[in-house]
Design a protein around this motif. Structure first.
Motif, PDB file in Angstrom:
ATOM      1  N   SER A 392       3.928  11.355   1.718  1.00 38.61           N
ATOM      2  CA  SER A 392       4.746  11.152   0.521  1.00 38.61           C
ATOM      3  C   SER A 392       5.697  12.320   0.301  1.00 38.61           C
ATOM      4  O   SER A 392       6.863  12.127  -0.080  1.00 38.61           O
ATOM      5  N   VAL A 574       2.811   2.627  -1.504  1.00 41.63           N
ATOM      6  CA  VAL A 574       2.446   2.604  -2.922  1.00 41.63           C
ATOM      7  C   VAL A 574       1.953   1.217  -3.324  1.00 41.63           C
ATOM      8  O   VAL A 574       0.943   1.078  -4.043  1.00 41.63           O
ATOM      9  N   SER A 577      -1.511   0.561  -1.962  1.00 40.06           N
ATOM     10  CA  SER A 577      -2.573   1.454  -2.431  1.00 40.06           C
ATOM     11  C   SER A 577      -3.460   0.800  -3.476  1.00 40.06           C
ATOM     12  O   SER A 577      -4.613   1.209  -3.660  1.00 40.06           O
ATOM     13  N   VAL A 586      -3.234   8.041  -4.648  1.00 35.92           N
ATOM     14  CA  VAL A 586      -1.831   7.662  -4.794  1.00 35.92           C
ATOM     15  C   VAL A 586      -1.409   7.645  -6.258  1.00 35.92           C
ATOM     16  O   VAL A 586      -0.261   7.928  -6.602  1.00 35.92           O
ATOM     17  N   SER A 587      -2.365   7.306  -7.148  1.00 37.44           N
ATOM     18  CA  SER A 587      -2.022   7.164  -8.570  1.00 37.44           C
ATOM     19  C   SER A 587      -1.486   8.461  -9.164  1.00 37.44           C
ATOM     20  O   SER A 587      -0.662   8.433 -10.086  1.00 37.44           O
ATOM     21  N   ILE A 590       2.382   8.698  -8.228  1.00 34.89           N
ATOM     22  CA  ILE A 590       3.321   7.638  -8.622  1.00 34.89           C
ATOM     23  C   ILE A 590       4.333   8.142  -9.648  1.00 34.89           C
ATOM     24  O   ILE A 590       5.533   7.822  -9.529  1.00 34.89           O
ATOM     25  N   ILE A 647       7.669  -1.005  -7.694  1.00 32.42           N
ATOM     26  CA  ILE A 647       6.635  -0.089  -8.191  1.00 32.42           C
ATOM     27  C   ILE A 647       6.456  -0.244  -9.695  1.00 32.42           C
ATOM     28  O   ILE A 647       5.322  -0.255 -10.202  1.00 32.42           O
TER      29      ILE A 647
END
Length: 684
Positions: A392, A574, A577, A586-587, A590, A647
């Protein structure tokens, strides 16, 4: 796929408990250890394909019987191997100058300057000349005595042997065609490697990309065969039409003298009395046409085949390049100890080719290989940080680079605005001081200090001794501190000379206006604009689209494809995930991703609105908003918007728990723009 029943996002403690302090990272191979063998395979495939083309041309050159002409064992086989050397010369050029992405410059003049000052560009000319020379020798040798292309022309029985001019003309033709092919190679940027930018939806959903390469190569090359043949035929006609003028007007004496000097060292030739003339003209024309066509076909096919194989996806037997390879039965035939580590090494590489192919492989993994994509979330035992965090960060770095380039591009504009504002404030201050001094001065101002109001409709010559237009021009230069002279030194001297002789006393008002600094400047600007609008001015123009692409995608080559792959890969990770990220790592990233996407969209759009077009862009219309539209930039902007929209639709309801404020969500929605539909989840 495994589904989770826990509320998203999961607790952050799971990621910490999953890794063990005593865990060891497996041995990692560098990404170049995977990419280099892959490039060797591509080079081998391209060479085998070109050997087939060389065999076809060797058959065409042969003058033997039908049986011996098609028999690979014999002179046809030898001729095939000899013709492969000019192909290798083209491959050397491509290997030494290949790059990912389109060439990115602001004008044709800048492109020409880069090519002229590049050592590798001139080496490419040398390799093309070598390729043309070697091909010519093979062609002349293949024709033999029947083609009347020997060094010596025996002539009739009563004539003395003399140097044959026919092969001299053919060799000159090959040299001229090599120079022209080099120019075409530079102009169309054959060295650029085209990387696929197809959407992820077009990729396969399975873990194997099983389209056979030979079938794809035959289908692709067959589709390009007809346009390539048409292009070579047109080039041959143009070359034949040009060589007569070039040879007989500019190069005949030099070519004849050089050939005579070389031939006289090994042959007994009569006294050099000059070129005797061409013989067997009809056969020579056919030889020139056929040889030029075969040479152009060999070059263009070599470039097309090399481009096709070098731009193949970073896969091996349908699997990712850094992953495990399996045969048709599913049995592993090659393993990678640390595939994710090798992929990260490629993403961090300083070499353009390795980094671009690593981003391409990441994009394929995220969109076409679900099992390998899951491993990116599970790999949390790395020394620096987890695989997800490094990926990322590297993908977001591509977007941050866009913002950095934009800020640098806009910095001169902002600086000019500040300088203009400071100059305006200085003039206002000087005007204020001057008015105050006049108010406090004693006495009335002198009448001679005031200008004379002149009716422009009546041309009244100034009285003798009160100055002239030329004198006023000369005196006006340099009166203001820091002001630059609008006239050149020669023009200033002419104006002073005109003042001394009094020429301007007999001029009309219109003529005096033309001799004023403003008139001269207007005439010079008009001449420059006329030149820029003509075909001669095309290399000097700096179109707004090219200037904007340089600001957004960078130089000397565009990073557009890397940006697209980074955005699409990050978006796919994302979105996946929610069901594949068992540790919930990942949260936490974000919010950073949403803010970065939003800021990048805003910076790109603001740069297109604020970027000052060059004065050389004669086609730019300030009143037309379409003049600031750049298709390639809009493509990247729409891709970022699409990823941001997906997203937001997927994780908008978790915004408060992830640390996103209402301001962040509002800015993100504004960046995406209207038309997102009623599916957009409002922030609670």
């Amino acid at each position: 796929m495994a589904t989770r029943t826990a509320t998203y996002p999961p607790a952050s403690t799971t990621a910490a408990t999953a890794s063990s302090p005593t865990a060891t990272t497996p041995k990692m191979r560098q990404y170049k250890d995977f990419l280099t063998p892959s490039m060797h395979r591509r080079f081998t495939n391209a060479s085998l394909a070109m050997l087939a083309v060389c065999y076809i041309e060797a058959v065409f050159m042969s003058s033997a019987s039908l049986f011996w002409r098609f028999l690979p064992i014999g002179m046809t086989g030898v001729r095939t191997l000899l013709l492969f050397l000019p192909v290798l010369a083209v491959f050397v050029i491509r290997l030494s100058r290949h790059h990912i992405g389109e060439r990115n410059t602001t004008s044709g003049l800048e492109t020409a300057f880069q090519l002229v000052t590049s050592k590798s560009a001139w080496l490419s000319l040398g390799w093309y000349l070598f390729s043309a020379y070697f091909f010519g020798e093979v062609f002349i040798w293949s024709k033999g005595a029947k083609g009347h292309l020997g060094w010596v022309d025996e002539g009739r029985s009563y004539e003395r042997p003399r140097l044959n001019e026919n092969p001299i003309l053919l060799r000159t033709l090959f040299g001229v065609v090599a120079i022209a092919q080099t120019a075409v190679h530079w102009y169309f940027d054959y060295d650029g490697v085209t990387v696929s930018d197809n959407e992820g939806s077009s990729a396969k959903s399975s873990d194997v990309l099983d389209a056979p390469l030979p079938e794809r190569s035959i289908r692709t090359l067959s589709d390009r065969a007809l346009p390539l043949l048409k292009w070579c035929f047109q080039g041959t006609i143009l070359s034949i039409a040009t060589i007569g003028f070039v040879y007989f007007v500019f190069m005949r004496r030099f070519a004849w003298g050089s050939a005579y000097w070389i031939g006289s060292t090994v042959l007994t030739l009569p006294y050099n009395s000059g070129p005797p003339g061409l013989t067997h003209a009809a056969g020579l024309i056919w030889q020139a046409f056929s040889s030029c066509l075969l040479l152009l076909l060999l070059w263009e096919t070599s470039n097309a085949v090399f481009s096709f194989y070098i731009s193949q996806p970073p896969t091996k037997k349908g699997y990712p390049l850094t992953g495990a390879i399996k045969d048709t039965a599913g049995t592993p035939i090659a393993r990678s100890e640390d595939p994710n580590g090798s992929l990260l090494a490629g993403l961090k590489s300083k070499k353009e080719l390795s980094k671009s192919f690593a981003l391409w492989e990441l994009y394929l993994i995220c969109t076409s290989f679900p099992s390998r994509r899951k491993s990116l979330f599970k790999d949390v035992e790395r020394a620096q940080s987890s695989t997800w965090q490094q990926i990322s960060g590297l993908c977001l770095a591509e977007l941050e680079a866009i913002r950095t380039r934009i800020h640098i591009a806009l910095a001169p504009t902002n600086g000019e605005a500040k300088l203009a504002e400071a100059e305006l404030q200085r003039r206002q201050y000087e005007s204020l001081v001057s008015s105050q001094q006049q108010q406090h001065s004693y006495g009335l101002p002198k009448i001679a200090n005031k200008g004379v109001a002149v009716d422009p409709r009546v041309a009244i010559p100034p009285p003798a001794g009160t100055g002239s237009v030329a004198g006023n021009i000369a005196k006006s230069v340099g009166q203001h501190p820091g002001a630059q002279s609008p006239l050149s030194p020669i023009a200033t001297k002419l104006a002073m000379k005109a003042k001394q002789l009094g020429y301007d006393r007999a001029l009309t008002a219109e003529q005096r206006a033309q001799l004023s600094p403003q008139g001269i400047t207007a005439r010079v600007n008009g001449a420059l604009m006329s030149m820029l609008r003509s075909p001669v001015g095309i290399p000097f123009r700096q179109p707004f689209a090219r200037v904007a692409q340089v600001a957004v995608f960078g130089v000397p080559n565009s990073h557009r494809i890397n940006i697209l792959h980074a955005v699409r890969s990050l978006t796919a990770l994302v979105l996946a995930s929610k069901t594949e990220d068992d540790y919930g790592q990942v949260s936490h990233d974000i919010p950073v991703i949403i803010r970065c996407f939003t800021a990048t969209i805003n910076d790109i759009q603001s740069s297109l609105a604020q970027l000052t077009p060059s004065w050389t862009d004669v086609d730019f219309d300030p009143q037309n908003p379409a003049s600031r539209k750049v298709e390639s930039i809009d493509e990247v902007t729409n891709e970022i918007k699409r990823g941001l929209e997906q997203i937001l639709l997927e994780f908008g309801e978790y915004a408060p728990t992830m640390g996103l404020t209402r301001m962040d969500m509002r800015l993100a929605k504004e960046a995406v723009g209207k038309g997102m539909g009623s599916e957009m989840v409002k922030v609670r």
